[in-house]
Scaffold this motif. Structure first.
Motif, PDB file in Angstrom:
ATOM      1  N   ASN A 169       0.801  -1.234   0.000  1.00  0.00           N
ATOM      2  CA  ASN A 169       0.000   0.000   0.000  1.00  0.00           C
ATOM      3  C   ASN A 169       0.832   1.281   0.000  1.00  0.00           C
ATOM      4  N   GLY A 267      -0.636  -4.907  11.116  1.00  0.00           N
ATOM      5  CA  GLY A 267      -1.986  -4.448  10.818  1.00  0.00           C
ATOM      6  C   GLY A 267      -2.561  -3.539  11.893  1.00  0.00           C
ATOM      7  N   GLU A 395      -8.611  -7.269  10.642  1.00  0.00           N
ATOM      8  CA  GLU A 395      -8.507  -6.041   9.843  1.00  0.00           C
ATOM      9  C   GLU A 395      -9.168  -6.274   8.470  1.00  0.00           C
TER      10      GLU A 395
HETATM   11  P1  NAP Z   1       1.452  -8.763   3.579  1.00  0.00           P
HETATM   12  O1  NAP Z   1       0.673  -9.633   2.680  1.00  0.00           O
HETATM   13  O2  NAP Z   1       1.647  -9.176   4.968  1.00  0.00           O
HETATM   14  O3  NAP Z   1       2.867  -8.528   2.850  1.00  0.00           O
HETATM   15  C1  NAP Z   1       3.802  -7.610   3.339  1.00  0.00           C
HETATM   16  C2  NAP Z   1       5.165  -7.939   2.790  1.00  0.00           C
HETATM   17  O4  NAP Z   1       5.591  -9.189   3.331  1.00  0.00           O
HETATM   18  C3  NAP Z   1       5.192  -8.111   1.269  1.00  0.00           C
HETATM   19  O5  NAP Z   1       6.428  -7.664   0.782  1.00  0.00           O
HETATM   20  C4  NAP Z   1       5.083  -9.617   1.116  1.00  0.00           C
HETATM   21  O6  NAP Z   1       5.588 -10.083  -0.107  1.00  0.00           O
HETATM   22  C5  NAP Z   1       5.956 -10.058   2.270  1.00  0.00           C
HETATM   23  N1  NAP Z   1       5.713 -11.424   2.701  1.00  0.00           N
HETATM   24  C6  NAP Z   1       4.597 -12.177   2.585  1.00  0.00           C
HETATM   25  N2  NAP Z   1       4.793 -13.399   3.125  1.00  0.00           N
HETATM   26  C7  NAP Z   1       6.061 -13.420   3.590  1.00  0.00           C
HETATM   27  C8  NAP Z   1       6.870 -14.402   4.251  1.00  0.00           C
HETATM   28  N3  NAP Z   1       6.411 -15.612   4.543  1.00  0.00           N
HETATM   29  N4  NAP Z   1       8.138 -14.075   4.581  1.00  0.00           N
HETATM   30  C9  NAP Z   1       8.625 -12.857   4.303  1.00  0.00           C
HETATM   31  N5  NAP Z   1       7.920 -11.894   3.675  1.00  0.00           N
HETATM   32  C10 NAP Z   1       6.652 -12.168   3.328  1.00  0.00           C
HETATM   33  O7  NAP Z   1       0.812  -7.292   3.628  1.00  0.00           O
HETATM   34  P2  NAP Z   1       0.258  -6.420   2.431  1.00  0.00           P
HETATM   35  O8  NAP Z   1      -1.053  -6.973   2.002  1.00  0.00           O
HETATM   36  O9  NAP Z   1       1.327  -6.206   1.407  1.00  0.00           O
HETATM   37  O10 NAP Z   1       0.066  -5.022   3.150  1.00  0.00           O
HETATM   38  C11 NAP Z   1      -1.081  -4.683   3.858  1.00  0.00           C
HETATM   39  C12 NAP Z   1      -0.885  -4.922   5.339  1.00  0.00           C
HETATM   40  O11 NAP Z   1       0.208  -4.133   5.810  1.00  0.00           O
HETATM   41  C13 NAP Z   1      -2.079  -4.490   6.172  1.00  0.00           C
HETATM   42  O12 NAP Z   1      -2.296  -5.406   7.189  1.00  0.00           O
HETATM   43  C14 NAP Z   1      -1.653  -3.158   6.747  1.00  0.00           C
HETATM   44  O13 NAP Z   1      -2.305  -2.788   7.934  1.00  0.00           O
HETATM   45  C15 NAP Z   1      -0.195  -3.409   6.967  1.00  0.00           C
HETATM   46  N6  NAP Z   1       0.524  -2.148   7.047  1.00  0.00           N
HETATM   47  C16 NAP Z   1       0.964  -1.749   8.275  1.00  0.00           C
HETATM   48  C17 NAP Z   1       1.570  -0.504   8.403  1.00  0.00           C
HETATM   49  C18 NAP Z   1       2.025  -0.015   9.737  1.00  0.00           C
HETATM   50  O14 NAP Z   1       2.770   0.946   9.754  1.00  0.00           O
HETATM   51  N7  NAP Z   1       1.625  -0.603  10.844  1.00  0.00           N
HETATM   52  C19 NAP Z   1       1.751   0.294   7.277  1.00  0.00           C
HETATM   53  C20 NAP Z   1       1.298  -0.165   6.039  1.00  0.00           C
HETATM   54  C21 NAP Z   1       0.685  -1.400   5.934  1.00  0.00           C
HETATM   55  P3  NAP Z   1       4.582 -10.419  -1.316  1.00  0.00           P
HETATM   56  O15 NAP Z   1       3.902  -9.149  -1.664  1.00  0.00           O
HETATM   57  O16 NAP Z   1       5.508 -10.916  -2.349  1.00  0.00           O
HETATM   58  O17 NAP Z   1       3.649 -11.457  -0.791  1.00  0.00           O
END
Ligand code: NAP
Length: 494
Positions: A169, A267, A395
Motif C-alpha cells: 500500500n 496491521g 482487519e
Molecule cells: P502482507 O501480505 O503481509 O505482505 C507484506 C510484505 O511481506 C510483502 O512484501 C510480502 O511479499 C511479504 N511477505 C509475505 N509473506 C512473507 C513471508 N512468509 N516471509 C517474508 N515476507 C513475506 O501485507 P500487504 O497486504 O502487502 O500489506 C497490507 C498490510 O500491511 C495491512 O495489514 C496493513 O495494515 C499493513 N501495514 C501496516 C503498516 C504499519 O505501519 N503498521 C503500514 C502499512 C501497511 P509479497 O507481496 O511478495 O507477498
C-alpha cells in the motif's frame, strides 16, 4: 530522462520483465520464473518480476555482508550527501513515479503524488537527523559503591545487514522509511519489495543506486513472500528484519529470525470513540477521511466507531450528507474520483465482500454501499456490528466502516483493549482533558484526540502494540532502531 535513468532495470518488452539487483547488476533470475504484476484498475499487465533462487539470495547476502564494513567506515557526512541526493532524484522523477504507482497499485494520482513528495521530505529529514545524533560518555562514580576510574564511551554502530520488507500500500514510502535510516546508520540493506508495488519499489532502489550507494550496500530481491520469504528471514547473514505488512505475516515470520532485532509495523484495526460532547461535524469528516482514503487500505484507516446509539444517529445523518461531496468511487486515474478506487486485486475485493455479507448474516445492517464490481467495493457503512463479527475481529482492508453501539465509555475501553490489534485509536471530545484521560486507558500504540488515526508527521513516534507491531519508527526512533549502542569501557589507572 526517465527512460535512461531507469533503463537497466527491465528488458523493455511489452509488458516489461523487471530485474532483481544483486548490488552491482540488474539481472533476470537463473530460475527463469517470473511473477506477473497486474493493475488493479483494469487487470492489465504492468510487468513481471523475477523469482530469485536461494542461490541468488546467498550471493546477494554475501555481497551485502562484504560491502557493509566499508560503508559504515565512510564518513557520515558523505553517507548523508548520498541520501540527500536520493531525495533529490525522487523529486526529479516525481511525475514518472506517481504515474507508475497509480497504475501498479490503483492509488489515486493525488495520493500517489503525496506519497512520493512525502518520501523525499522524509529521506532529507532522516539525513539531517542522522547528523544530529550524538553518543555519550558515562562516569562510573554515578553508581553507588564505585569511585571514578571507569568511563563508558557509548557510540552508535550498525547492525550489519538489514532485511527491509515493505507492503503493497506504500511501496515507495515504506521502503524508503527502512532503506534511508538503515543506510545512514551504516548498514547494508537487502530490499524485498511487495509483489504488487514491486515495480515501484525497484525504481526506488535504482534511485539509491544512482545517488551513489556503493556496490553491494543496497540490493533488491523479488519473488512472492510465500516462495522466497522464509529463506530470506531465516538467512544467517541477516542482522535485523524491518518489516511492514499484515499481522498474519508478521506473526508468521517473527520467530524465524531468533536473537535478531525486529522492527515490525503490522496491521491496524483502528477504532474511533465519539463522546457526547464531541464536535459532530468534525468527527464525521474525520471518520469519512479516515475510513475511505485510499479505499480503506491504510494501516491507520478507521475501521470502527464506538459510541452511544444517540450519537451514532447524529453522526450518520452528517456522514450521509457529507459523503457525496467528500467521496466519489471510480477509476483512480480520473480527477473526479475522490478517495475510493479499486482495492489491490479482485481476490482482495471478493474477500472484503464476503466479510460484509458474513456480518450482515450475523445481524449487521448496511447503511450505505456493500456491493462489489470486480476489484471495486462501494464505500460501505455498517451498523449493529459487534466486536466478534469478522468485519472488525480482523482487519478489513477495504472501504468499510462499522458502527458499534456502547452503553458506556468504559465499555468502549474494554472493547478496544480486548482487540488483538493495537495501532492507533481516536477520541473525539471538546474537553481535551477528558480525551487525554480516556486515551491513557487504551492499550494502543498512539491515541489521536480530535483527529483520525495517522502516521504523520513522520518525525512523530509511530508504533503498534499487541499484534500491530514491535519497536518504534519515526525519524529519530528509526535511526536508533537501525543501530545499536556499543559501550567501550576505559579503565583508568588510579
Ligand atoms: P502482507 O501480505 O503481509 O505482505 C507484506 C510484505 O511481506 C510483502 O512484501 C510480502 O511479499 C511479504 N511477505 C509475505 N509473506 C512473507 C513471508 N512468509 N516471509 C517474508 N515476507 C513475506 O501485507 P500487504 O497486504 O502487502 O500489506 C497490507 C498490510 O500491511 C495491512 O495489514 C496493513 O495494515 C499493513 N501495514 C501496516 C503498516 C504499519 O505501519 N503498521 C503500514 C502499512 C501497511 P509479497 O507481496 O511478495 O507477498
Amino acid at each position: 530522462m526517465p527512460a535512461e535513468f531507469f533503463d537497466p532495470i527491465s528488458d523493455h518488452k511489452t509488458p516489461p520483465t523487471y530485474f532483481f539487483f544483486d548490488g552491482t547488476s540488474w539481472k533476470g533470475s537463473e530460475s527463469g520464473k517470473t511473477v506477473p504484476v497486474v493493475s488493479p484498475i483494469d487487470g492489465s499487465p504492468v510487468g513481471n518480476l523475477p523469482v530469485v533462487t536461494t542461490n541468488e539470495i546467498d550471493q546477494v547476502m554475501a555481497s551485502a555482508t562484504a560491502a557493509q564494513p566499508a560503508w559504515e567506515a565512510t564518513a557520515l557526512n558523505k553517507r548523508v550527501s548520498v541520501i540527500h541526493l536520493a531525495a533529490d532524484w525522487i523529486r526529479q522523477y516525481q511525475e514518472y513515479l506517481t504515474n507508475l504507482m497509480v497504475r501498479e497499485i490503483g492509488k489515486s494520482a493525488e495520493e500517489a503524488k503525496s506519497e512520493i513528495v512525502r518520501t523525499a521530505d522524509l529521506i532529507d529529514y532522516f539525513a539531517d537527523e542522522a547528523e544530529a545524533l550524538r553518543g555519550e560518555t558515562i562516569d562510573s562514580d554515578n553508581f553507588p559503591g564505585y569511585e571514578k576510574g571507569k568511563i563508558a564511551i557509548v557510540e552508535r554502530v550498525a547492525h550489519g545487514v538489514v532485511l527491509a520488507i515493505a507492503p503493497f500500500n506504500y511501496p515507495v514510502n515504506l521502503s524508503a522509511s527502512k532503506i534511508a535510516p538503515a543506510l545512514l546508520m551504516g548498514n547494508s540493506v537487502v530490499v524485498k519489495p511487495p509483489t504488487m508495488g514491486g515495480i515501484s519499489g525497484l525504481h526506488l532502489v535504482r534511485i539509491f543506486e544512482k545517488a551513489g550507494v556503493p556496490p553491494g550496500v543496497i540490493t533488491a530481491v523479488t519473488g512472492t513472500g510465500d516462495v522466497i520469504g522464509d529463506y530470506l528471514v531465516r538467512h544467517p547473514k541477516i542482522s535485523m528484519v524491518a518489516f511492514t505488512g499484515s499481522s498474519d505475516t508478521g506473526l508468521a515470520i517473527a520467530g524465524k529470525s531468533p536473537m535478531k532485532p525486529l522492527l515490525f509495523e503490522c496491521g491496524g484495526n483502528n477504532p474511533v470513540v465519539v463522546m457526547p460532547d464531541a464536535d459532530i461535524a468534525l468527527a464525521s469528516r474525520e471518520i469519512i477521511k479516515g475510513a475511505f482514503a485510499y479505499s480503506g487500505q491504510r494501516c491507520t484507516g478507521i475501521k470502527y466507531v464506538l459510541t452511544t446509539p444517540a450519537i451514532r444517529e447524529q453522526l450518520l445523518s452528517q456522514i450521509v450528507k457529507l459523503m457525496p461531496e467528500m467521496v466519489k468511487a471510480g477509476d483512480p486515474r480520473s480527477p473526479d474520483t475522490k478517495m475510493v478506487g479499486p482495492v489491490i486485486s479482485e481476490q482482495a475485493a471478493v474477500h472484503v465482500e464476503e466479510v460484509i455479507q458474513e456480518s450482515v448474516k450475523n445481524g449487521a445492517t448496511v447503511v450505505m454501499g456493500g456491493k462489489r464490481e470486480k476489484a471495486m467495493i462501494e464505500p460501505t457503512i455498517l451498523t449493529g456490528v459487534i466486536p466478534t463479527m469478522p468485519v472488525i475481529a480482523k482487519e478489513t482492508f477495504g472501504p468499510v466502516v462499522s458502527f458499534v453501539d456502547v452503553q458506556s465509555f468504559d465499555e468502549a475501553v474494554t472493547i478496544i483493549n480486548q482487540s488483538s490489534y493495537g495501532l492507533q485509536a481516536s477520541v473525539f471530545t471538546k474537553d481535551e482533558g477528558t480525551g487525554i484521560v480516556f486515551g491513557s486507558k487504551l492499550h494502543v500504540g498512539s491515541v489521536q484526540i480530535n483527529g483520525s488515526p495517522q502516521r504523520g508527521p513522520d518525525h512523530f513516534p509511530f508504533l503498534g502494540v499487541k499484534h500491530s507491531g514491535v519497536g518504534v519508527q519515526g525519524v529519530r526512533y528509526s535511526l536508533e532502531a537501525m543501530s545499536r549502542i556499543r559501550p567501550i569501557v576505559l579503565n583508568k589507572p588510579q
